[in-house]
Design a protein around this motif. Structure first.
Motif, PDB file in Angstrom:
ATOM      1  N   GLU A   1      -0.170  -4.005  -5.010  1.00  0.00           N
ATOM      2  CA  GLU A   1      -0.775  -4.232  -6.327  1.00  0.00           C
ATOM      3  C   GLU A   1       0.327  -4.628  -7.301  1.00  0.00           C
ATOM      4  O   GLU A   1       0.635  -3.917  -8.263  1.00  0.00           O
ATOM      5  CB  GLU A   1      -1.493  -2.967  -6.811  1.00  0.00           C
TER       6      GLU A   1
ATOM      7  N   ARG B   1       1.127   0.871  -3.014  1.00  0.00           N
ATOM      8  CA  ARG B   1       0.539   0.214  -4.173  1.00  0.00           C
ATOM      9  C   ARG B   1       1.575  -0.619  -4.925  1.00  0.00           C
ATOM     10  O   ARG B   1       1.248  -1.662  -5.497  1.00  0.00           O
ATOM     11  CB  ARG B   1      -0.098   1.254  -5.096  1.00  0.00           C
TER      12      ARG B   1
ATOM     13  N   GLU C   1       1.009   8.948  -8.755  1.00  0.00           N
ATOM     14  CA  GLU C   1      -0.197   9.686  -8.388  1.00  0.00           C
ATOM     15  C   GLU C   1       0.192  11.016  -7.769  1.00  0.00           C
ATOM     16  O   GLU C   1       1.355  11.251  -7.416  1.00  0.00           O
ATOM     17  CB  GLU C   1      -1.066   8.872  -7.433  1.00  0.00           C
TER      18      GLU C   1
ATOM     19  N   PRO D   1       2.473   2.862 -13.506  1.00  0.00           N
ATOM     20  CA  PRO D   1       1.191   2.470 -12.894  1.00  0.00           C
ATOM     21  C   PRO D   1       1.035   2.917 -11.440  1.00  0.00           C
ATOM     22  O   PRO D   1      -0.091   2.920 -10.924  1.00  0.00           O
ATOM     23  CB  PRO D   1       1.220   0.940 -12.988  1.00  0.00           C
ATOM     24  N   TYR D   2       2.131   3.275 -10.799  1.00  0.00           N
ATOM     25  CA  TYR D   2       2.068   3.621  -9.381  1.00  0.00           C
ATOM     26  C   TYR D   2       2.180   5.120  -9.135  1.00  0.00           C
ATOM     27  O   TYR D   2       2.276   5.561  -7.985  1.00  0.00           O
ATOM     28  CB  TYR D   2       3.179   2.894  -8.619  1.00  0.00           C
TER      29      TYR D   2
ATOM     30  N   LYS E   1       2.829  -5.741 -10.057  1.00  0.00           N
ATOM     31  CA  LYS E   1       2.911  -5.959 -11.484  1.00  0.00           C
ATOM     32  C   LYS E   1       4.331  -6.443 -11.790  1.00  0.00           C
ATOM     33  O   LYS E   1       5.209  -6.351 -10.941  1.00  0.00           O
ATOM     34  CB  LYS E   1       2.604  -4.663 -12.237  1.00  0.00           C
TER      35      LYS E   1
END
Length: 416
Positions: free
Chosen positions: A366, A362, A386, A383-384, A368
């Motif tokens: 994705e 990601r 998990e 944000p990454y 940023k």
């Protein structure tokens, strides 16, 4: 030792021909050329023959790889680049000679240098990838005869040979008077996978830079790399003598600018597809490394090997190391770990976060804005984060132990 391996990793460009067959005349001419014009003429001939002749394709891919490095070196020299000699800036370690009359450099021109470098690497990777996996390749080449034009004078001088460049990266400077010792290898099909993998690795680095707008970092700190190229803060921050001798950390003003650079790595994403491509390049590098070792382990000869397998006994003249079965298996395990990280099957730990890890798939797919400091401290990678399988220090330590006293990094830079 690590500098020597890094030099080889960044600067080795390798050859080809059908094993036990005569080396194509054009390949001989290319690898032994004394001028850029003669080298380029031979390379063009090899490229024209590449579609029908695996040996020509292999040699052409090698030539395209080292001309990519030449494009980078020439662009840097043109603007008075002075190497920081720091492992933290791997694309900036080429031992480019001094240029007493550098041209001014803009942010757009620097990006153009990276684009040209990256695109030539892609051409090399495609050409090398066109060589059949089972092609019977073998070419004996003395790396003291192969070079790149570091100063754009059109000549391939002895102090610009691969051997001299590797030696300069170990010492920190090029000495034209040095008599470089012979360093001869017989490059085979496995080495083509190796070189193609390094092209992918360098493309990943270039694409990551190009994915972002790093103008603020360029304007605010790149005068430490180009002290006389009329960058915005040259008159304010560069000493009058422009001196940059020695390691980055041995110079107060260079070290200050390096701190500025770290602070200014807060880069907006401007070409997200390039950050996504960087992950694909790294995955392709992993695939090629597996192909490389599959081919190496199937070899039955032991003739001046660039990268030997455990069955090919003897100390390698470049590294002074032997390769054992333990290192090979540990390396293959490392590739699996790296692939799991890039595919998001495993998560990268962060020193201050428990219960969650960083999904690197990601991170690339994705994109940023990339803030180096905030990524280290935590907010930039939030944000990454998990839940899932998080790699532990034990996972890394187990792999590290298999590489013994020379250390993982030494073998990794050599193995690719």
């Amino acid at each position: 030792m690590r500098r020597t391996i890094l030099a080889a990793a960044l600067l080795a460009f390798l050859p080809a021909s059908v094993a036990w067959a005569e080396m194509p005349d054009e390949a001989k001419s290319m690898f032994e050329a004394k001028s850029v014009a003669d080298r380029n003429t031979a390379l063009s001939t090899l490229e024209a023959a590449a579609a029908k002749d695996p040996a020509s394709a292999y040699a052409a891919g090698a030539g395209e790889f080292f001309t990519a490095l030449e494009l980078l070196a020439g662009g840097l020299h043109r603007h008075g680049f002075e190497s920081p000699r720091s492992f933290m800036l791997p694309l900036m370690r080429l031992p480019v000679p001094d240029n007493p009359h550098p041209q001014p450099l803009t942010y757009e021109e620097f990006r153009a240098i990276l684009v040209a470098f990256r695109n030539r690497l892609e051409k090399s990777a495609v050409t090398l990838g066109s060589v059949p996996k089972d092609a019977d390749i073998g070419m004996i080449v003395d790396l003291t005869h192969v070079g790149i034009d570091l100063n754009e004078d059109g000549k391939l001088a002895p102090d610009e040979s691969i051997t001299a460049i590797m030696a300069s990266l170990s010492r920190g400077s090029v000495e034209p008077s040095d008599a470089a010792p012979s360093l001869t290898f017989r490059f085979d099909r496995a080495d083509g996978f190796w070189l193609q993998g390094y092209a992918e690795f360098l493309m990943a680095q270039a694409d990551f830079w190009l994915a972002h707008d790093f103008r603020n970092a360029f304007d605010g700190s790149f005068h430490m790399l180009f002290p006389r190229a009329k960058l915005p803060l040259q008159d304010t921050l560069v000493p009058l003598d422009g001196g940059m001798s020695g390691n980055m950390f041995a110079s107060e003003w260079r070290f200050a600018d390096f701190i500025s650079l770290v602070h200014l790595v807060n880069w907006p994403v401007v070409e997200p597809e390039r950050r996504q491509a960087a992950r694909r390049h790294l995955l392709e590098m992993i695939r090629l490394s597996r192909e490389d070792w599959k081919s190496i382990l199937a070899e039955t000869d032991n003739d001046r090997e660039w990268l030997p397998g455990p069955q090919q006994k003897g100390v390698n003249p470049l590294t002074g190391l032997e390769v054992g079965e333990e290192q090979v298996q540990a390396w293959l395990a490392t590739l699996t770990v790296a692939e799991d990280l890039l595919e998001g099957r495993a998560l990268l730990p962060h020193f201050r976060i428990t219960g969650k890890g960083i999904n690197m798939k990601r991170f690339f797919d994705e994109p940023k804005p990339f803030d180096l400091v905030l990524s280290i401290t935590g907010p930039g990678i939030a944000p990454y984060l998990e839940s899932g399988k998080i790699l532990t220090s034990d996972d890394f330590d187990q792999i590290q132990r298999e590489f013994g006293g020379a250390g993982f990094l030494t073998f990794a830079l050599w193995f690719n």
